[in-house]
Write a protein that holds these residues in place. Structure first.
Motif, mmCIF file in Angstrom:
data_model
loop_
_atom_site.group_PDB
_atom_site.id
_atom_site.type_symbol
_atom_site.label_atom_id
_atom_site.label_comp_id
_atom_site.label_asym_id
_atom_site.label_seq_id
_atom_site.Cartn_x
_atom_site.Cartn_y
_atom_site.Cartn_z
ATOM 1 N N LEU A 103 4.237 8.996 8.382
ATOM 2 C CA LEU A 103 4.206 7.603 7.930
ATOM 3 C C LEU A 103 5.016 6.706 8.860
ATOM 4 N N GLY A 104 4.510 5.495 9.059
ATOM 5 C CA GLY A 104 5.252 4.480 9.787
ATOM 6 C C GLY A 104 5.803 3.441 8.826
ATOM 7 N N ALA A 105 6.907 2.827 9.187
ATOM 8 C CA ALA A 105 7.553 1.860 8.294
ATOM 9 C C ALA A 105 6.643 0.671 7.982
ATOM 10 N N ALA A 106 5.882 0.206 8.980
ATOM 11 C CA ALA A 106 5.019 -0.956 8.763
ATOM 12 C C ALA A 106 3.951 -0.681 7.720
ATOM 13 N N LEU A 107 3.530 0.579 7.610
ATOM 14 C CA LEU A 107 2.512 0.954 6.639
ATOM 15 C C LEU A 107 2.945 0.622 5.216
ATOM 16 N N LEU A 112 4.263 -4.109 0.737
ATOM 17 C CA LEU A 112 5.312 -4.263 -0.273
ATOM 18 C C LEU A 112 6.149 -5.518 -0.078
ATOM 19 N N SER A 113 5.847 -6.297 0.935
ATOM 20 C CA SER A 113 6.619 -7.513 1.198
ATOM 21 C C SER A 113 6.427 -8.510 0.056
ATOM 22 N N PRO A 114 7.415 -9.374 -0.189
ATOM 23 C CA PRO A 114 7.284 -10.338 -1.287
ATOM 24 C C PRO A 114 6.015 -11.184 -1.201
#
Length: 216
Positions: A103-107, A112-114
């Motif tokens: 998994l990559g963080a951007a995925l 999940l960003s506001p």
């Protein structure tokens, strides 16, 4: 994150054979370390590790560790959400395991960003084997988690579909994350390592396979 401490004979048993229990545990620790490192890059108010066993040097700072509950995996997953809801009842919670070190963080960070959370009640990450690698709830609570997870058939080709049916029955709007491969078999491990060739997991697999070649 829900995980097992990487103890030989207790983790990644489907890798043995061809791996030894010690090699399977080393791969489990590498997967665990890679996943924790990725999650450290995802913006979060709190980071909770729901752990079976003892924490080791692989655990980075900033994580709160709580023991897994008893019962089957369905009950332990539900209890993990109850832990998260008890700590931060108004915050969304995303649960992942230790089987997807590619998994990559951007995925995770982007959906999940506001800005992207508006109107979303749940996040669902399907696994190629029919299960799921992630489940998120915008408004987690113990009751909802139990309705979604307790009694769910686990580790079957229909597990993911059954969970989606329960999410639909709760009238939740679901954001689907990309399909990912869980590391269960050596074939899975090779596929995942190829997706993240610079990770600790890929390096560990290369070392293990070199040892297996020598043994042959």
């Amino acid at each position: 994150m829900i995980a097992k401490s990487p103890v030989p004979g207790r983790v990644k048993t489907r890798l043995t054979p061809p791996c030894t229990p010690e090699q399977a545990a080393a791969l489990a620790e590498a997967a665990l370390a890679d996943t924790l490192a990725t999650l450290d890059l995802v913006p979060a108010g709190r980071r909770l590790l729901v752990l079976e066993g003892e924490a080791g040097a692989w655990l980075p700072p900033g994580w709160q560790v709580v023991p897994q509950s008893g019962g089957g995996l369905d009950e332990r997953l539900a209890a993990a959400f109850a832990h998260a809801a008890g700590i931060a009842p108004r915050a969304p919670a995303l649960l992942v395991g230790m089987d997807t070190p590619q998994l990559g963080a951007a995925l995770l960070a982007e959906p999940l960003s506001p800005a992207r959370r508006t109107g979303v009640d749940a996040w669902y990450g399907p696994a190629e084997d029919g299960g799921f690698w992630a489940l998120g709830l915008a408004r987690p609570d113990a009751g909802l988690a139990r309705r979604l997870l307790v009694g769910l058939p686990m580790s079957t080709p229909d597990t993911g579909r059954a969970l989606l049916d329960r999410l639909a029955a709760e009238r939740l709007t679901v954001h689907h994350l990309p399909v990912a491969t869980d590391v269960d078999t050596i074939r899975d491990a090779r596929h995942v390592a190829a997706q993240a060739p610079d990770g600790r997991f890929a390096a560990c697999l290369q070392s293990v396979e070199g040892a297996l070649e020598v043994a042959e």
